[in-house]
Design an enzyme around this catalytic site. Sequence first.
Site, PDB file in Angstrom:
ATOM      1  N   SER A 135     112.693  18.841  16.325  1.00 35.77           N
ATOM      2  CA  SER A 135     111.614  19.461  17.108  1.00 35.77           C
ATOM      3  C   SER A 135     111.504  20.967  16.922  1.00 35.77           C
ATOM      4  O   SER A 135     110.702  21.624  17.592  1.00 35.77           O
ATOM      5  CB  SER A 135     111.860  19.156  18.596  1.00 35.77           C
ATOM      6  OG  SER A 135     113.181  19.522  18.972  1.00 35.77           O
ATOM      7  N   GLU A 136     112.271  21.534  16.004  1.00 32.74           N
ATOM      8  CA  GLU A 136     112.406  22.984  15.926  1.00 32.74           C
ATOM      9  C   GLU A 136     111.091  23.728  15.714  1.00 32.74           C
ATOM     10  O   GLU A 136     110.901  24.827  16.252  1.00 32.74           O
ATOM     11  CB  GLU A 136     113.403  23.350  14.814  1.00 32.74           C
ATOM     12  CG  GLU A 136     114.858  23.110  15.172  1.00 32.74           C
ATOM     13  CD  GLU A 136     115.305  21.662  15.032  1.00 32.74           C
ATOM     14  OE1 GLU A 136     116.501  21.385  15.238  1.00 32.74           O
ATOM     15  OE2 GLU A 136     114.455  20.789  14.722  1.00 32.74           O
ATOM     16  N   VAL A 137     110.169  23.172  14.917  1.00 34.53           N
ATOM     17  CA  VAL A 137     108.935  23.923  14.633  1.00 34.53           C
ATOM     18  C   VAL A 137     108.112  24.167  15.894  1.00 34.53           C
ATOM     19  O   VAL A 137     107.302  25.091  15.940  1.00 34.53           O
ATOM     20  CB  VAL A 137     108.068  23.232  13.554  1.00 34.53           C
ATOM     21  CG1 VAL A 137     108.760  23.269  12.206  1.00 34.53           C
ATOM     22  CG2 VAL A 137     107.670  21.827  13.953  1.00 34.53           C
ATOM     23  N   LYS A 138     108.318  23.357  16.926  1.00 32.39           N
ATOM     24  CA  LYS A 138     107.620  23.602  18.202  1.00 32.39           C
ATOM     25  C   LYS A 138     108.014  24.947  18.804  1.00 32.39           C
ATOM     26  O   LYS A 138     107.279  25.507  19.622  1.00 32.39           O
ATOM     27  CB  LYS A 138     107.945  22.496  19.204  1.00 32.39           C
ATOM     28  CG  LYS A 138     107.237  21.176  18.954  1.00 32.39           C
ATOM     29  CD  LYS A 138     107.509  20.207  20.082  1.00 32.39           C
ATOM     30  CE  LYS A 138     106.715  18.923  19.905  1.00 32.39           C
ATOM     31  NZ  LYS A 138     106.964  17.964  21.017  1.00 32.39           N
ATOM     32  N   PHE A 139     109.190  25.432  18.424  1.00 40.00           N
ATOM     33  CA  PHE A 139     109.682  26.700  18.955  1.00 40.00           C
ATOM     34  C   PHE A 139     109.577  27.820  17.917  1.00 40.00           C
ATOM     35  O   PHE A 139     110.162  28.889  18.086  1.00 40.00           O
ATOM     36  CB  PHE A 139     111.140  26.533  19.407  1.00 40.00           C
ATOM     37  CG  PHE A 139     111.339  25.414  20.385  1.00 40.00           C
ATOM     38  CD1 PHE A 139     111.002  25.564  21.719  1.00 40.00           C
ATOM     39  CD2 PHE A 139     111.841  24.191  19.959  1.00 40.00           C
ATOM     40  CE1 PHE A 139     111.169  24.530  22.614  1.00 40.00           C
ATOM     41  CE2 PHE A 139     112.018  23.149  20.850  1.00 40.00           C
ATOM     42  CZ  PHE A 139     111.672  23.312  22.185  1.00 40.00           C
TER      43      PHE A 139
END
Length: 261
Positions: A135-139
Amino acid sequence: MSYETLDIERQGAVATVWMNRPEVFNAFNEQLIDDLAAACGALEDDAGVRVVVLAGRGRHFSAGADLNWMQRASACTEAENLADARKFAAMLQALSGLPKPTIARVQGAALGGGTGLAAACDMVVAADNAQFSTSEVKFGIIPAVISPYVLRAIGPRHALRYFQTAEKFSAAEAKAIGLVSELVTLDELDAGVAKLVQSLLTGGPLAQQAAKELIAAISGRQIDAAVGEETALRIARQRAGAEAREGITAFLHKRPAAWQT
């Protein structure tokens, strides 16, 4: 050893490492990373441990990075972030490189770095309520440190999707793409882990270590004379050892091998 964020339970030759931050869904911070690295070192040195199980207390395996830790990291310099990331990378390498079989016991959320922890283990037994995500790209960041382990598990094609979409995907999908080894109901999770453990305890511990080293050495290489020679050397070395002699003798005499008793 005692750890601030972990509980370690021993049952015979099996050590279960429980991440013990259920109030934040076992999200990890600097302390959990340090504790996991130290635990991996201690378990590697413990000759009485044959199998390591990584698990999370409470309803979730691990929700990934602690938001307070991420907030602190966002205010740090690039050099400080690099030091932080190196610690995380070293911990994952220690987990993946343990010279004994490792199983991730996954229920609920296994998000971001939680997916990375599962992928760094040799096998994953997941409950049917488990959910995974890079989920990193959400941040506004990327799953860089966990990427070698997730790529090893699911391959670049699936990674191209999930690294960019940050979608959550089910345990069934995780099994279909190679991340999950065994899919069970939540009620059957411990039984599923125990079944896999029993299979692992039938193998010679030195042979299992050599098998892990073999995969690391051969994976991704072109099949050529050099690979053929390396595999021949590895099996010759293994056959000449005391463990192989014991295993073959036990089989011929229809008795359990010494490591099974």
